[in-house]
Design an enzyme around this catalytic site. Structure first.
Site, PDB file in Angstrom:
ATOM      1  N   CYS A   1     -31.060 -54.361 -46.826  1.00  0.00           N
ATOM      2  CA  CYS A   1     -29.763 -53.746 -46.531  1.00  0.00           C
ATOM      3  C   CYS A   1     -29.231 -54.106 -45.149  1.00  0.00           C
ATOM      4  O   CYS A   1     -29.921 -53.940 -44.144  1.00  0.00           O
ATOM      5  CB  CYS A   1     -29.925 -52.237 -46.668  1.00  0.00           C
ATOM      6  SG  CYS A   1     -28.617 -51.272 -45.949  1.00  0.00           S
TER       7      CYS A   1
ATOM      8  N   THR B   1     -34.770 -50.859 -49.804  1.00  0.00           N
ATOM      9  CA  THR B   1     -33.728 -51.306 -48.872  1.00  0.00           C
ATOM     10  C   THR B   1     -33.858 -50.736 -47.464  1.00  0.00           C
ATOM     11  O   THR B   1     -33.263 -51.270 -46.531  1.00  0.00           O
ATOM     12  CB  THR B   1     -32.332 -50.922 -49.399  1.00  0.00           C
ATOM     13  OG1 THR B   1     -32.236 -49.499 -49.488  1.00  0.00           O
ATOM     14  CG2 THR B   1     -32.059 -51.555 -50.751  1.00  0.00           C
TER      15      THR B   1
ATOM     16  N   GLU C   1     -35.611 -43.888 -54.109  1.00  0.00           N
ATOM     17  CA  GLU C   1     -35.187 -45.257 -54.409  1.00  0.00           C
ATOM     18  C   GLU C   1     -36.296 -46.026 -55.114  1.00  0.00           C
ATOM     19  O   GLU C   1     -36.044 -46.774 -56.070  1.00  0.00           O
ATOM     20  CB  GLU C   1     -34.788 -45.995 -53.125  1.00  0.00           C
ATOM     21  CG  GLU C   1     -34.348 -47.430 -53.387  1.00  0.00           C
ATOM     22  CD  GLU C   1     -34.077 -48.221 -52.125  1.00  0.00           C
ATOM     23  OE1 GLU C   1     -34.201 -49.464 -52.168  1.00  0.00           O
ATOM     24  OE2 GLU C   1     -33.743 -47.608 -51.088  1.00  0.00           O
TER      25      GLU C   1
ATOM     26  N   CYS D   1     -23.392 -45.596 -43.232  1.00  0.00           N
ATOM     27  CA  CYS D   1     -23.181 -46.955 -43.729  1.00  0.00           C
ATOM     28  C   CYS D   1     -22.221 -46.890 -44.915  1.00  0.00           C
ATOM     29  O   CYS D   1     -21.853 -45.811 -45.392  1.00  0.00           O
ATOM     30  CB  CYS D   1     -24.502 -47.580 -44.166  1.00  0.00           C
ATOM     31  SG  CYS D   1     -25.272 -46.720 -45.573  1.00  0.00           S
TER      32      CYS D   1
ATOM     33  N   HIS E   1     -29.900 -38.268 -47.932  1.00  0.00           N
ATOM     34  CA  HIS E   1     -30.888 -37.415 -47.290  1.00  0.00           C
ATOM     35  C   HIS E   1     -30.355 -36.841 -45.979  1.00  0.00           C
ATOM     36  O   HIS E   1     -30.695 -37.279 -44.884  1.00  0.00           O
ATOM     37  CB  HIS E   1     -32.182 -38.210 -47.039  1.00  0.00           C
ATOM     38  CG  HIS E   1     -33.010 -38.373 -48.262  1.00  0.00           C
ATOM     39  ND1 HIS E   1     -33.909 -39.400 -48.444  1.00  0.00           N
ATOM     40  CD2 HIS E   1     -33.088 -37.623 -49.387  1.00  0.00           C
ATOM     41  CE1 HIS E   1     -34.496 -39.280 -49.622  1.00  0.00           C
ATOM     42  NE2 HIS E   1     -34.006 -38.208 -50.200  1.00  0.00           N
TER      43      HIS E   1
ATOM     44  N   SER F   1     -35.399 -38.656 -44.294  1.00  0.00           N
ATOM     45  CA  SER F   1     -34.606 -39.885 -44.352  1.00  0.00           C
ATOM     46  C   SER F   1     -35.475 -41.070 -43.941  1.00  0.00           C
ATOM     47  O   SER F   1     -35.888 -41.184 -42.786  1.00  0.00           O
ATOM     48  CB  SER F   1     -33.398 -39.779 -43.415  1.00  0.00           C
ATOM     49  OG  SER F   1     -32.815 -41.042 -43.191  1.00  0.00           O
ATOM     50  N   SER F   2     -35.739 -41.956 -44.885  1.00  0.00           N
ATOM     51  CA  SER F   2     -36.611 -43.103 -44.613  1.00  0.00           C
ATOM     52  C   SER F   2     -36.041 -43.989 -43.520  1.00  0.00           C
ATOM     53  O   SER F   2     -36.744 -44.398 -42.598  1.00  0.00           O
ATOM     54  CB  SER F   2     -36.806 -43.918 -45.903  1.00  0.00           C
ATOM     55  OG  SER F   2     -37.600 -45.062 -45.663  1.00  0.00           O
ATOM     56  N   ASN F   3     -34.738 -44.292 -43.590  1.00  0.00           N
ATOM     57  CA  ASN F   3     -34.180 -45.216 -42.605  1.00  0.00           C
ATOM     58  C   ASN F   3     -34.168 -44.597 -41.215  1.00  0.00           C
ATOM     59  O   ASN F   3     -34.361 -45.289 -40.210  1.00  0.00           O
ATOM     60  CB  ASN F   3     -32.789 -45.695 -43.034  1.00  0.00           C
ATOM     61  CG  ASN F   3     -31.704 -44.671 -42.850  1.00  0.00           C
ATOM     62  OD1 ASN F   3     -31.107 -44.578 -41.778  1.00  0.00           O
ATOM     63  ND2 ASN F   3     -31.425 -43.886 -43.875  1.00  0.00           N
TER      64      ASN F   3
END
Length: 306
Positions: free
Chosen positions: A194, A164, A126, A12, A41, A222-224
């Site tokens: 986000c 986010t 974050e 992103c 991450h 990695s959270s996302n």
């Protein structure tokens, strides 16, 4: 075997800005640019930057006085900012502008007299930064159960902000629970989460309807990326988080005619190609890309590098 790629996927604008910040710092200041924590991450990204000369540290105390220090895309606490100033470090702040936006929302609500609630995952970098940047006490909630355990009096002026990279569905459920218990609460719409998180989650939801298995390329921390795997699994499709092609298990795909691939916002497209190559060693593959939103967002580098 057919392979369908989600669109959008991979980096992103916030991740691109963070990586570019380190690379430009190395070009301007030479080797020995120090980065606090992983810039994003993803081990592949970190290793590539290490090879260019970046030095990754856990604590600011590991950085020589007056050296160049880069803060990661996740943001940092006010204590970290203060320590950097005390040590005379030349700070390049690679915090994603959308994370900074959450910090600003929190400060604005606090200045208006609201008690603050942060929806997020305890211990995530974050969240650690946001809890401090609000400049006021903040209560962290992670689930509807946490909302039920809140002890604010019914008439307390309340506002919420959000991490986010959360699942939109889970966040919406928590917000609904907050609004049901405290009808006066204010806060951003889930659409303020986000843009990259929203787009990738919508894309993997659509992808999961078309395939026999979903591979999410991304790091385990990695959270996302983890949310993408969860969303695909919620669609009833076997789903796996994989950092690169070396982690592909034959059993995951041996009976699959159509494999879907997406990637978290911190995962390089090169790792998607690596997974495709690994699948290609198991079967003849045909690769297509699902139509999806084209992202054209670009964030400017920190002012000291522009």
């Amino acid at each position: 075997m057919r392979i369908i790629l989600a669109q959008p996927r991979s980096f992103c604008a916030g991740v691109v800005r963070a990586i570019d910040t380190v690379e430009h710092a190395l070009q301007r200041h030479g080797p020995q640019v120090y980065v606090r924590h992983e810039i994003v991450h993803n081990k592949h990204v970190v290793d590539k930057l290490k090879a260019q000369g970046a030095v990754f540290v856990e604590e600011l105390a590991e950085i020589p006085t007056h050296a160049v220090a880069v803060f990661s895309a996740h943001g940092v606490s006010r204590d970290v900012e203060a320590e950097a100033a005390e040590r005379g470090l030349r700070v390049l702040d690679a915090t994603c502008p959308l994370v900074t936006k959450v910090h600003e929302q929190g400060r604005r609500y606090a200045a208006q007299g609201y008690s603050l609630i942060l929806i997020g995952h305890a211990g995530h970098p974050e969240v650690i930064g946001t809890l401090s940047q609000a400049c006021a006490p903040v209560v962290l909630v992670q689930s509807v159960g946490d909302v039920e355990a809140l002890t604010f009096p019914a008439d307390t002026p309340l506002a919420y902000i959000t991490q986010t990279t959360l699942s939109l569905d889970d966040t919406r459920n928590v917000i609904d629970a907050l609004q049901a218990r405290y009808p006066q609460i204010v806060g951003p719409d889930t659409r303020d989460i986000c843009y990259a998180t929203q787009n990738r989650q919508a894309a993997v939801r659509e992808l999961s309807r078309l395939v026999d298995v979903v591979l999410v390329v991304g790091a385990s921390n990695s959270s996302n990326s983890a949310r993408l795997r969860e969303i695909a699994a919620q669609g009833g499709v076997p789903s796996y988080l994989i950092s690169d092609g070396s982690e592909l298990a034959r059993d995951w795909v041996c009976d699959a005619k159509v494999v879907g691939i997406t990637a978290g916002a911190s995962a390089p497209e090169a790792m998607v190609e690596d997974v495709i190559a690994a699948l290609g060693r198991l079967a003849n593959v045909e690769v297509t890309t699902l139509p999806g939103r084209e992202e054209r967002v670009v964030f400017r580098l920190p002012s000291d590098l522009s």
